[in-house]
Design a protein around this motif. Structure first.
Motif, PDB file in Angstrom:
ATOM      1  N   ASP A  26       0.868  -1.035   0.022  1.00 27.44           N
ATOM      2  CA  ASP A  26       0.038   0.052   0.138  1.00 27.44           C
ATOM      3  C   ASP A  26       0.856   1.275   0.034  1.00 27.44           C
ATOM      4  O   ASP A  26       0.427   2.143   0.382  1.00 27.44           O
ATOM      5  CB  ASP A  26      -0.897   0.153   1.266  1.00 27.44           C
ATOM      6  N   LYS A  27       2.189   1.100  -0.455  1.00 31.99           N
ATOM      7  CA  LYS A  27       2.939   2.328  -0.408  1.00 31.99           C
ATOM      8  C   LYS A  27       3.560   2.673  -1.729  1.00 31.99           C
ATOM      9  O   LYS A  27       3.832   3.923  -1.953  1.00 31.99           O
ATOM     10  CB  LYS A  27       4.098   2.101   0.622  1.00 31.99           C
ATOM     11  N   TYR A  28       3.916   1.693  -2.766  1.00 31.92           N
ATOM     12  CA  TYR A  28       4.639   2.050  -3.739  1.00 31.92           C
ATOM     13  C   TYR A  28       3.772   1.129  -4.992  1.00 31.92           C
ATOM     14  O   TYR A  28       3.403   0.110  -4.707  1.00 31.92           O
ATOM     15  CB  TYR A  28       6.089   1.444  -4.076  1.00 31.92           C
ATOM     16  N   ASN A  47       6.483   6.158  -5.215  1.00 30.49           N
ATOM     17  CA  ASN A  47       5.824   6.402  -3.987  1.00 30.49           C
ATOM     18  C   ASN A  47       4.364   6.911  -4.197  1.00 30.49           C
ATOM     19  O   ASN A  47       4.166   8.020  -4.711  1.00 30.49           O
ATOM     20  CB  ASN A  47       6.550   7.331  -3.291  1.00 30.49           C
ATOM     21  N   ARG A  49       2.407   8.329  -2.085  1.00 32.82           N
ATOM     22  CA  ARG A  49       2.201   9.320  -1.148  1.00 32.82           C
ATOM     23  C   ARG A  49       2.829  10.691  -1.700  1.00 32.82           C
ATOM     24  O   ARG A  49       2.098  11.820  -1.613  1.00 32.82           O
ATOM     25  CB  ARG A  49       2.543   9.353   0.258  1.00 32.82           C
ATOM     26  N   GLU A  93      14.206   2.001   1.867  1.00 30.66           N
ATOM     27  CA  GLU A  93      13.395   1.361   2.612  1.00 30.66           C
ATOM     28  C   GLU A  93      13.669  -0.285   2.360  1.00 30.66           C
ATOM     29  O   GLU A  93      13.881  -0.322   1.175  1.00 30.66           O
ATOM     30  CB  GLU A  93      11.882   1.478   2.395  1.00 30.66           C
ATOM     31  N   LYS A 311       3.022  -4.519   9.872  1.00 27.95           N
ATOM     32  CA  LYS A 311       2.290  -3.300   9.928  1.00 27.95           C
ATOM     33  C   LYS A 311       2.216  -3.021  11.556  1.00 27.95           C
ATOM     34  O   LYS A 311       1.306  -2.066  11.867  1.00 27.95           O
ATOM     35  CB  LYS A 311       0.920  -3.643   9.509  1.00 27.95           C
TER      36      LYS A 311
END
Length: 458
Positions: A26-28, A47, A49, A93, A311
């Protein structure tokens, strides 16, 4: 109309193709394939975001385990977290599932230096610029105890501003890889760029062997071909052992002088990096950066956890009125192993100087402030039980910058971690031994490794 991101919870959905977008944790968003090797594929990513472009290296965990390369992958992660520098590809990351490891890295879209040289040799000014950036990056790696061991144009990337970025630390070494003789013994690297002492299999100094590789690279970008060439590998090795090569006529006198000092078969007589940086050819137009510091920590998820475990916060619970706590399980584990505090830092960089104290966090903070004043260090920041101080004088790598952070592991036990943010490693080690230890001896319960010298961040 653009599709909305799809939430994936199963491993096989992470790399699914078709109409759905490929979303990782859910990030990239995963994009086109950029390249692949035996155990890994590299994708262009975004990304979600920030919309920043990234490169995502996806490694098959089962394959690397089968080949016994898990230690190498772990080492590469550790090394890339240590070497944050403008001319080194940044790791942002690391994430993992039961089957895959994901390296999220800076996306470098200019391609390899090798591709540029393949089109023809470079002009001297361009070659000098890349060589200056290469040496600056290698010098920084060495100051932090990292030896690359596979420097070659294929591992040197160029960004959109034509700045060089060193990549691929898979074969790099750290101080713990030295044997009792203080040398490295693993024969690795690309034959045409490997130093003669590495080929001899008698042990070698990682710093000196990296310098040889830099010399080969400089020759290649100026000449357009390798200094040591032969269809027969053993004959090529013979030339390397003797440092037997010729200069093309277009090399300048100063360039030839520098390369002649870089490609010296005897490592003891080979020029050092400080010597390179004083060389007239190298110095032309070179503005040496004062210092480099780690601005943000690299986040990492344990390589053996699954999606859901990632998570959950496992390490620290912070509050404004008290220092951060380590979880009870980690503390019990450390106590059961003879008070070895390394377990407390299993998912941290494990690169600082540690000690335990029975004093209160506020008392420790007061002592740290006194330490700064006594050593003439400037207090850059002091909040949330974390102190950052900077030395007044310029060192080999600029001003020494040190961070000290207090953690609580139990009501009457605190852990204090010192780490170097910027400056020279040797100067940091001297600061820990000659200033930190004496100044804090009355509040220290135990240094990690009772009689050991404080560990320095390499």
């Amino acid at each position: 109309m653009e599709e909305k991101p799809t939430k994936h919870t199963q491993e096989n959905n992470h790399l699914s193709y078709g109409s759905a977008r490929n979303i990782v944790f859910d990030k990239y968003e995963m994009g086109r394939l950029l390249g692949q090797g035996t155990f890994a594929k590299v994708y262009h990513g975004r990304n979600l975001r920030t919309s920043e472009s990234v490169a995502i290296k996806v490694i098959n965990k089962d394959q690397v385990k089968k080949e016994g390369l898990m230690e190498q992958i772990t080492r590469e992660i550790a090394v890339m977290r240590l070497v944050r520098h403008p001319n080194i590809v940044e790791i942002k990351e690391v994430m993992a599932t039961k089957q895959k490891i994901y390296f999220v890295m800076e996306y470098i879209k200019g391609g390899e230096l090798f591709a540029k040289v393949a089109k023809g040799r470079l002009k001297e000014d361009a070659a000098r610029k890349y060589f200056q950036q290469l040496v600056s990056a290698v010098d920084f790696c060495h100051s932090r105890g990292v030896w690359h061991r596979d420097l070659k144009p294929e591992n040197l990337l160029l960004d959109e501003n034509e700045n060089l970025k060193v990549s691929d630390f898979g074969l790099s070494a750290l101080p713990e890889h030295h044997r009792n003789d203080g040398l490295l013994h693993t024969q690795c690297g690309t034959p045409a760029y490997v130093a003669p002492e590495v080929l001899r299999k008698r042990g070698y100094d990682g710093e000196k062997s990296d310098i040889w590789s830099c010399g080969v690279i400089l020759y290649v970008v100026l000449a357009g071909y390798l200094p040591f060439q032969d269809e027969n590998l053993m004959k090529m090795y013979s030339k390397v052992f003797k440092s037997e090569f010729e200069f093309p006529p277009w090399f300048s006198y100063d360039a030839k002088r520098l390369i002649s000092r870089l490609l010296v078969a005897d490592p003891q007589k080979r020029i050092t990096i400080p010597g390179i940086m004083k060389n007239p050819w190298f110095c032309k137009g070179f503005n040496r950066p004062i210092a480099f510091s780690i601005q943000e920590p690299v986040t990492e998820t344990p390589l053996e956890q699954d999606d859901e475990a990632q998570k959950k916060e496992l390490e620290l619970k912070r509050s404004k009125s008290s220092p951060p706590f380590y979880n009870a399980f980690a503390f019990i584990s450390s106590m059961s192993s003879g008070f070895d505090l390394s377990n407390l830092f299993e998912n941290r960089t494990r690169s600082g100087t540690l000690f335990t104290s029975k004093c209160s966090a506020s008392s420790i903070m007061s002592k740290l402030e006194s330490l700064a004043k006594k050593t003439n260090f400037k207090m850059v920041s002091n909040k949330d039980f974390k102190v950052r101080m900077q030395g007044a004088s310029e060192g080999r790598k600029g001003k020494l910058s040190v961070t000290a952070e207090v953690f609580e592991v139990a009501p009457e036990v605190a852990v204090v971690e010192f780490s170097k943010e910027a400056g020279d490693t040797l100067e940091y080690g001297k600061f820990c031994e000659e200033d930190v230890r004496p100044a804090l001896k009355d509040i220290v319960w135990s240094w990690q490794g009772e009689n050991s010298v404080p560990r320095t961040e390499m």
